[in-house]
Structures are given as C-alpha cells and as structure tokens.
Design a protein around this motif. Structure first.
Motif, PDB file in Angstrom:
ATOM      1  N   LEU A 142       0.818  -1.207   0.000  1.00  0.00           N
ATOM      2  CA  LEU A 142       0.000   0.000   0.000  1.00  0.00           C
ATOM      3  C   LEU A 142       0.856   1.263   0.000  1.00  0.00           C
ATOM      4  N   LEU A 143       1.872   1.294   0.852  1.00  0.00           N
ATOM      5  CA  LEU A 143       2.708   2.496   0.953  1.00  0.00           C
ATOM      6  C   LEU A 143       3.568   2.699  -0.283  1.00  0.00           C
ATOM      7  N   ILE A 144       3.959   1.610  -0.946  1.00  0.00           N
ATOM      8  CA  ILE A 144       4.695   1.746  -2.204  1.00  0.00           C
ATOM      9  C   ILE A 144       3.810   2.403  -3.263  1.00  0.00           C
ATOM     10  N   SER A 145       2.529   2.039  -3.293  1.00  0.00           N
ATOM     11  CA  SER A 145       1.621   2.665  -4.261  1.00  0.00           C
ATOM     12  C   SER A 145       1.470   4.156  -3.956  1.00  0.00           C
ATOM     13  N   TYR A 146       1.428   4.521  -2.669  1.00  0.00           N
ATOM     14  CA  TYR A 146       1.370   5.943  -2.315  1.00  0.00           C
ATOM     15  C   TYR A 146       2.661   6.660  -2.715  1.00  0.00           C
ATOM     16  N   PHE A 147       3.787   5.959  -2.574  1.00  0.00           N
ATOM     17  CA  PHE A 147       5.059   6.550  -2.974  1.00  0.00           C
ATOM     18  C   PHE A 147       5.051   6.928  -4.451  1.00  0.00           C
ATOM     19  N   MET A 157      -7.879   4.837 -10.127  1.00  0.00           N
ATOM     20  CA  MET A 157      -8.980   4.050  -9.557  1.00  0.00           C
ATOM     21  C   MET A 157      -8.423   2.988  -8.604  1.00  0.00           C
ATOM     22  N   ALA A 158      -7.316   2.352  -9.020  1.00  0.00           N
ATOM     23  CA  ALA A 158      -6.726   1.281  -8.210  1.00  0.00           C
ATOM     24  C   ALA A 158      -6.297   1.789  -6.843  1.00  0.00           C
ATOM     25  N   ILE A 159      -5.644   2.947  -6.807  1.00  0.00           N
ATOM     26  CA  ILE A 159      -5.171   3.461  -5.522  1.00  0.00           C
ATOM     27  C   ILE A 159      -6.334   3.978  -4.670  1.00  0.00           C
ATOM     28  N   THR A 160      -7.405   4.434  -5.337  1.00  0.00           N
ATOM     29  CA  THR A 160      -8.606   4.834  -4.594  1.00  0.00           C
ATOM     30  C   THR A 160      -9.245   3.625  -3.913  1.00  0.00           C
ATOM     31  N   ILE A 161      -9.404   2.532  -4.677  1.00  0.00           N
ATOM     32  CA  ILE A 161      -9.993   1.303  -4.122  1.00  0.00           C
ATOM     33  C   ILE A 161      -9.109   0.752  -3.007  1.00  0.00           C
ATOM     34  N   ALA A 162      -7.788   0.780  -3.223  1.00  0.00           N
ATOM     35  CA  ALA A 162      -6.856   0.297  -2.199  1.00  0.00           C
ATOM     36  C   ALA A 162      -7.020   1.095  -0.904  1.00  0.00           C
ATOM     37  N   SER A 163      -7.249   2.405  -1.023  1.00  0.00           N
ATOM     38  CA  SER A 163      -7.431   3.244   0.168  1.00  0.00           C
ATOM     39  C   SER A 163      -8.708   2.878   0.911  1.00  0.00           C
ATOM     40  N   VAL A 164      -9.790   2.602   0.151  1.00  0.00           N
ATOM     41  CA  VAL A 164     -11.052   2.192   0.795  1.00  0.00           C
ATOM     42  C   VAL A 164     -10.861   0.859   1.524  1.00  0.00           C
ATOM     43  N   VAL A 165     -10.201  -0.090   0.863  1.00  0.00           N
ATOM     44  CA  VAL A 165      -9.950  -1.402   1.471  1.00  0.00           C
ATOM     45  C   VAL A 165      -9.102  -1.239   2.728  1.00  0.00           C
ATOM     46  N   ALA A 166      -8.098  -0.357   2.671  1.00  0.00           N
ATOM     47  CA  ALA A 166      -7.241  -0.123   3.836  1.00  0.00           C
ATOM     48  C   ALA A 166      -8.055   0.429   5.003  1.00  0.00           C
ATOM     49  N   PHE A 167      -9.001   1.320   4.701  1.00  0.00           N
ATOM     50  CA  PHE A 167      -9.860   1.858   5.766  1.00  0.00           C
ATOM     51  C   PHE A 167     -10.769   0.775   6.333  1.00  0.00           C
ATOM     52  N   GLN A 168     -11.322  -0.070   5.432  1.00  0.00           N
ATOM     53  CA  GLN A 168     -12.215  -1.145   5.880  1.00  0.00           C
ATOM     54  C   GLN A 168     -11.528  -2.078   6.874  1.00  0.00           C
ATOM     55  N   ILE A 169     -10.268  -2.406   6.579  1.00  0.00           N
ATOM     56  CA  ILE A 169      -9.599  -3.434   7.376  1.00  0.00           C
ATOM     57  C   ILE A 169      -8.837  -2.867   8.575  1.00  0.00           C
ATOM     58  N   SER A 170      -8.398  -1.590   8.468  1.00  0.00           N
ATOM     59  CA  SER A 170      -7.597  -1.004   9.564  1.00  0.00           C
ATOM     60  C   SER A 170      -8.385  -0.034  10.432  1.00  0.00           C
ATOM     61  N   LEU A 219      -7.949   9.783   2.408  1.00  0.00           N
ATOM     62  CA  LEU A 219      -7.232   9.512   1.162  1.00  0.00           C
ATOM     63  C   LEU A 219      -8.167   8.933   0.099  1.00  0.00           C
ATOM     64  N   SER A 220      -9.146   8.133   0.522  1.00  0.00           N
ATOM     65  CA  SER A 220     -10.120   7.570  -0.413  1.00  0.00           C
ATOM     66  C   SER A 220     -10.879   8.679  -1.130  1.00  0.00           C
ATOM     67  N   PHE A 221     -11.367   9.651  -0.373  1.00  0.00           N
ATOM     68  CA  PHE A 221     -12.111  10.766  -0.970  1.00  0.00           C
ATOM     69  C   PHE A 221     -11.201  11.640  -1.819  1.00  0.00           C
ATOM     70  N   PHE A 222      -9.981  11.834  -1.359  1.00  0.00           N
ATOM     71  CA  PHE A 222      -9.021  12.655  -2.109  1.00  0.00           C
ATOM     72  C   PHE A 222      -8.726  12.038  -3.470  1.00  0.00           C
ATOM     73  N   PHE A 223      -8.391  10.745  -3.478  1.00  0.00           N
ATOM     74  CA  PHE A 223      -8.054  10.096  -4.738  1.00  0.00           C
ATOM     75  C   PHE A 223      -9.287   9.932  -5.639  1.00  0.00           C
ATOM     76  N   MET A 224     -10.468   9.741  -5.039  1.00  0.00           N
ATOM     77  CA  MET A 224     -11.661   9.624  -5.870  1.00  0.00           C
ATOM     78  C   MET A 224     -11.938  10.948  -6.588  1.00  0.00           C
ATOM     79  N   ALA A 225     -11.771  12.051  -5.878  1.00  0.00           N
ATOM     80  CA  ALA A 225     -11.999  13.356  -6.501  1.00  0.00           C
ATOM     81  C   ALA A 225     -11.050  13.560  -7.683  1.00  0.00           C
TER      82      ALA A 225
END
Length: 316
Positions: free
Chosen positions: A228-233, A262-275, A283-289
């Motif tokens: 996840l953090l590599i994708s943010y990098f 889209m991929a990094i947006t979905i990854a952010s939502v999944v990260a929120f769901q699980i953590s 970050l989910s809303f930021f990347f979706m916008a």
C-alpha cells in the motif's frame, strides 16, 4: 468509416479499464454508504456498453482487416495492450461481483483463460525477440498487472492456492520489469511524449497487489502495508514529476492516467475497511476526486478527438 476501422486501436481497451475501475470505486463507496447506488449502476452498465462497442469494432477490424490485427499483435509496444482486453473482462467481473454474481463468474472464467493465454504469449514474445532498451515503457506492466487482478474475484470461485499462483507471478514480474524500467528511465533516452502518461501505470501493480493480497490472506500485516505504501510513494513521485505532463499533446494513451488512480482509490477504501484508520478514509475521498476529474477530462478530450477524426489513424 471503413478507412477508420482499419486503424481502430487496440489501446481503446484502456478506456474500458478506466471506466470499469470507476465502476468499482462507486461500488466500494456505495458499500461504505458514502454514495447512492445509482452512481454505481449507471457507471456499471455504461462501462459494459462501451466494452461491447469497442469489442464489436475491433472484431469488425479483425474480419475486414486481419492483416492490421496481425501487425498489432506483433508490434513491440501494441502487443502489451492486447492484455487490456482480458483485463477489461476481469474488471467487469469484479464490478459485477456484488450486483450479478453469475455474470461476474462468467466474466472471470473468460477473462482468466484469455489473460493467461495472452500473458504467456507476451512473455514468450519478449524472450524470443531482441529488444533495444528504448522499447521498454510502463505499458509492459499491463500483462503483469492482470495476473494480480485474477485473485480479487478468483478467491470466490477457486481455492486460494490458485489465486496465490497468479499473485506470485504478477508480483515476481512486477519487480523485474520495474528494475528494467528504472534502468531505462535513468540511463537512457526519455520516454516519447506519447508514452509519458503511461508512467501512471507504475501506481497500479502495488495498489492492485495490495487489494489482491488482502482478498487472499485477509491479513493487515507488514507485507500488505508495504504494498500500500509503495503505491502511495509512486503517487507522490508522479506529483513531483508533474512538469513532465504539462503541454503534452493528447493521445488515447492518456487513459493510462485513469485506471491506476482508480486502483489506488480502491486500495485506500480497502485499507480503511480493514484497519479503521481515518487517514485512509480521507485519502479515499481525495483520490476519488482526482480520479473523477481526470476521467472526465480525458473523456472530454477523447470525444473531441473522435469528432475531429484523429483517433483511428495510422500511428506508424
């Protein structure tokens, strides 16, 4: 029309990848009760319509101008975009997973079989042909990214070992191809303007890898956080490189902006769901916008180019 059909680009499937990704984003936001279901449904069936339209046009090209399809299939760069066809089917499978499970399963089996064949052919093509380093660009990641998409829906249909196989192949080749690309980017000529937008593809493998790993392992562990953090990098790196994207002439390859966002947006939502860490929600809303704005802009430019008759042209 006949003349245009001759040069209908296989890269058009990048449009489906972007739209399907947005459908999945809306599905996740609906699941989290952040958006009404209507956004997801409209986007879902619009994407299916676009996919069928592009597929019919390319099938007509194959019937009437088969020699051009053979040229595409043996082209050092365009060969990688054939996997965008199977990836589009796999993304439709993911998008329909909660809405129409039977159709999702059908898409998944078709997408998995076709992608496996295309991926093996493409890797064999790389091995059997001599390439100069300048031919390497982020589009080479497309056949590999597809492998890591297979487990996302695949865990529902086959044992996890099957999903781990595709995840492992995708992860292995992602590391190798990224090393080659970094060598090409640092020590050789800059990417041609047409392929600069494909730099966004760098975000996709770790973001999709994170989603796939969570689906398989169901574990918020060190490896998941690493992906996840590599994708943010890579997202931050592309922000730093923003000057490289200024004054670029529009090409259909601009759709490469969309799916990784889209991929990094979905990854952010999944990260929120699980953590349940609030930072991932923001970050989910930021990347979706950013993703919605980007896909709207690229769609607008694409329609403009279609009206000007500048899409289906000889690119050689």
């Amino acid at each position: 029309m006949k003349g245009k059909l001759r040069y209908f680009p296989i890269t058009a499937y990048a449009i489906v990848m972007g739209l399907a990704g947005l459908s999945i984003v809306f599905a996740k936001f609906h699941h989290m009760q952040w958006l009404p279901k209507i956004f997801y449904e409209i986007m879902l069936f619009s994407t299916l319509f676009v996919f069928l339209g592009i597929s019919v046009l390319y099938a007509l090209k194959a019937i009437r101008h088969f020699e051009e399809v053979k040229i595409d299939f043996n082209h050092r760069i365009r060969i990688n975009f054939f996997s965008a066809f199977s990836i589009s089917i796999l993304l439709l499978s993911i998008a329909f997973m909660s809405y129409w499970p039977f159709l999702s399963m059908s898409f998944w089996w078709i997408g998995t079989i076709v992608h496996t064949a295309l991926m093996l052919y493409t890797v064999a093509y790389w091995i059997q042909n001599n390439f100069e380093i300048q031919f390497m660009n982020p589009a080479w990641f497309i056949p590999i990214v597809g492998n890591m998409l297979i487990p996302i829906a695949g865990v529902e249909y086959l044992p996890k070992l099957f999903s781990f196989f595709y995840f492992g192949v995708g992860f292995f080749f992602w590391i190798i191809l990224f090393t080659i690309f970094l060598n090409r980017a640092i020590f050789h000529h800059q990417l041609p303007q047409k392929f600069v937008p494909t730099l966004f593809i760098l975000i996709a493998p770790p973001a999709i890898g994170f989603i796939a790993y969570i689906r398989i392992a169901q574990s918020w562990d060190t490896f998941a956080v690493f992906l996840l953090l590599i994708s943010y990098f890579f997202a931050v790196l592309l922000l730093v490189l923003h000057k490289s994207f200024k004054k670029l002439e529009f090409f259909i390859s601009w759709w490469a902006f969309t799916f990784p966002l889209m991929a990094i947006t979905i990854a952010s939502v999944v990260a929120f769901q699980i953590s349940h860490q609030a930072i991932f929600k923001y970050l989910s809303f930021f990347f979706m916008a950013i993703a919605v704005l980007t896909i709207s802009f690229v769609a607008y430019k694409t329609v403009g180019k279609i009206r000007q008759g500048e899409i289906c042209i000889n690119e050689e």
